[in-house]
Design a protein around this motif. Structure first.
Motif, short mmCIF file in Angstrom:
data_model
loop_
_atom_site.label_atom_id
_atom_site.label_comp_id
_atom_site.label_asym_id
_atom_site.label_seq_id
_atom_site.Cartn_x
_atom_site.Cartn_y
_atom_site.Cartn_z
N LEU A 271 45.96 42.79 42.54
CA LEU A 271 45.00 42.51 41.48
C LEU A 271 45.19 43.50 40.33
O LEU A 271 45.47 44.68 40.56
N HIS A 306 50.38 33.00 42.05
CA HIS A 306 49.69 33.84 41.09
C HIS A 306 48.53 33.10 40.44
O HIS A 306 48.52 31.87 40.41
N PHE A 320 43.28 39.20 33.45
CA PHE A 320 42.99 39.45 34.85
C PHE A 320 44.03 38.70 35.68
O PHE A 320 44.26 37.50 35.48
N MET A 322 46.18 38.00 39.53
CA MET A 322 46.17 38.05 40.98
C MET A 322 47.50 37.55 41.49
O MET A 322 48.02 36.53 41.03
N LEU A 328 40.55 32.26 44.51
CA LEU A 328 39.80 32.69 43.34
C LEU A 328 38.59 33.54 43.69
O LEU A 328 38.06 34.25 42.83
N HIS A 330 38.67 36.18 45.55
CA HIS A 330 39.13 37.56 45.40
C HIS A 330 39.20 37.96 43.93
O HIS A 330 38.76 39.05 43.55
N LEU A 331 39.76 37.08 43.11
CA LEU A 331 39.88 37.38 41.68
C LEU A 331 38.50 37.50 41.03
O LEU A 331 38.29 38.34 40.16
N ALA A 335 37.44 40.73 39.00
CA ALA A 335 37.23 40.58 37.55
C ALA A 335 35.80 40.92 37.17
O ALA A 335 35.56 41.60 36.16
#
Length: 354
Positions: A271, A306, A320, A322, A328, A330-331, A335
């Motif tokens: 990340l 990605h 941002f 990943m 998503l 996790h992102l 974020a």
């Protein structure tokens, strides 16, 4: 007269030798940017571990105005017999520098920049230089004068690699010694200055490293529970057991987090938040024109390995990223934690993080 001539010649020889041009001129590498015995281990005798049968060679292709791409490699090899068991031992190390624009396609660009140079153990280059560095290499984004006609930034990357082999089957990673992150930053910037000069896009003043390198906030940490937070981010749960994470840089311009499987070290989650303008420009044109998902702010795309989201944060374009996962959740956790720290609106809607 003869005595005077001898003294003049002796004085001339002494002066030439002191300037390292005679009788043993020091080799230079990477378009003349690096000199033998100039500091880092791979350029000195210590690269051979006191072994007589060792060599250091350089190979390079310099960028030009007509073809602004280039590469240089410094290779160190040595072979000897172990004094312990008589096995044949060999080392093969390399330091490679590449000069050129970032790739056109999104996946290739993300794989090159995000996967290679935005990991948790990379730190920002000092003195506001747009890029990252660690003890094994780094990336520097060059000034706009070096951009391609289609607007892609040109970057200089450096990577140290190598192997140590003993006997018929024992092999381990043994990268060339760059002398630490600070020395690596100086090597990278020196190569960049030479590359820009050769390509005809150098700024009026050469780039330089004068400030200390950023210190990572902590060492790698290992966790065993699926519900533990990683990288100090509340709600960022990897959902797997027995992993290792590295909390990277946490600044206004850059924030990174890397999670790897333990003990195999395979990347599990990468990340990054990038707000430094020139480094963020590396990702221009690949974030699409629509939100990454319903309720998300900005624009974004999700690929096979990605995800990228681009949005305004506190008046600056912020990216941002990943990698090694496309979850998503996790992102979203990463974020929204970054935007809260930077005091701007969340990227993902409430409930998206997990």
């Amino acid at each position: 007269m003869i005595s005077a001539l001898v003294l003049v010649l002796a004085g001339t020889g002494l002066g030439t030798w002191a300037a390292d041009t005679w009788p043993w001129p020091r080799d230079r590498y990477c378009w003349g940017a690096w000199q033998e015995d100039s500091g880092p281990g791979f350029l000195g005798d210590e690269a051979f571990d006191d072994v007589d049968d060792g060599s250091r060679t350089g190979k390079q292709t310099a960028p030009t105005r007509e073809r602004p791409t280039g590469r240089c490699d410094v290779t160190i090899t040595s072979n000897y017999k172990s004094s312990y068991d008589g096995d044949k031992v060999s080392t093969d190390q390399q330091v490679s520098v590449e000069y050129g624009p970032v790739p056109k396609t999104a996946e290739a660009r993300l794989a090159m920049v995000h996967d290679g140079f935005l990991g948790g153990d990379m730190v920002p280059l000092p003195d506001g230089l747009p890029g990252t560095v660690n003890g094994r290499g780094g990336l520097l984004v060059l000034p706009e004068s070096c951009d391609t006609q289609d607007g892609r930034p040109t970057v200089v990357t450096m990577q140290a690699s190598g192997t140590y082999t003993s006997g018929p089957s024992y092999v381990q990673n043994d990268p060339a010694d760059l002398g630490g992150a600070r020395q690596a930053a100086e090597l990278l910037v020196a190569a960049a200055n030479r590359g820009m000069a050769a390509a005809g896009c150098a700024p009026d003043e050469p780039l330089k490293v004068s400030s200390p390198v950023y210190d990572l906030p902590g060492d790698r940490e290992r966790i065993f529970s699926t519900s533990d937070d990683v990288c100090g981010i509340r709600g960022l749960h990897p959902g797997t057991e027995d992993i290792e994470y590295q909390t990277g840089a946490v600044t206004r311009d850059l924030q990174t987090c890397s999670v790897r499987g333990d003990p195999d070290g395979v990347p599990y989650l990468q990340l990054a938040m990038v707000a430094q303008p020139r480094l963020a420009a590396v990702f221009d044109g690949i974030a699409g024109e629509r939100p990454a998902a319903r309720g998300w702010r900005g624009t974004g795309t999700i690929g096979e390995e990605h995800a990228i989201v681009r949005a305004d944060c506190a008046g600056r374009t912020t990216v941002f990223l990943m990698g090694a996962s496309t979850d998503l959740g996790h992102l979203a956790a990463f974020a929204n934690a970054a935007t809260a720290r930077l005091r701007c609106a969340p990227i993902a809607p409430k409930g998206a993080a997990r």
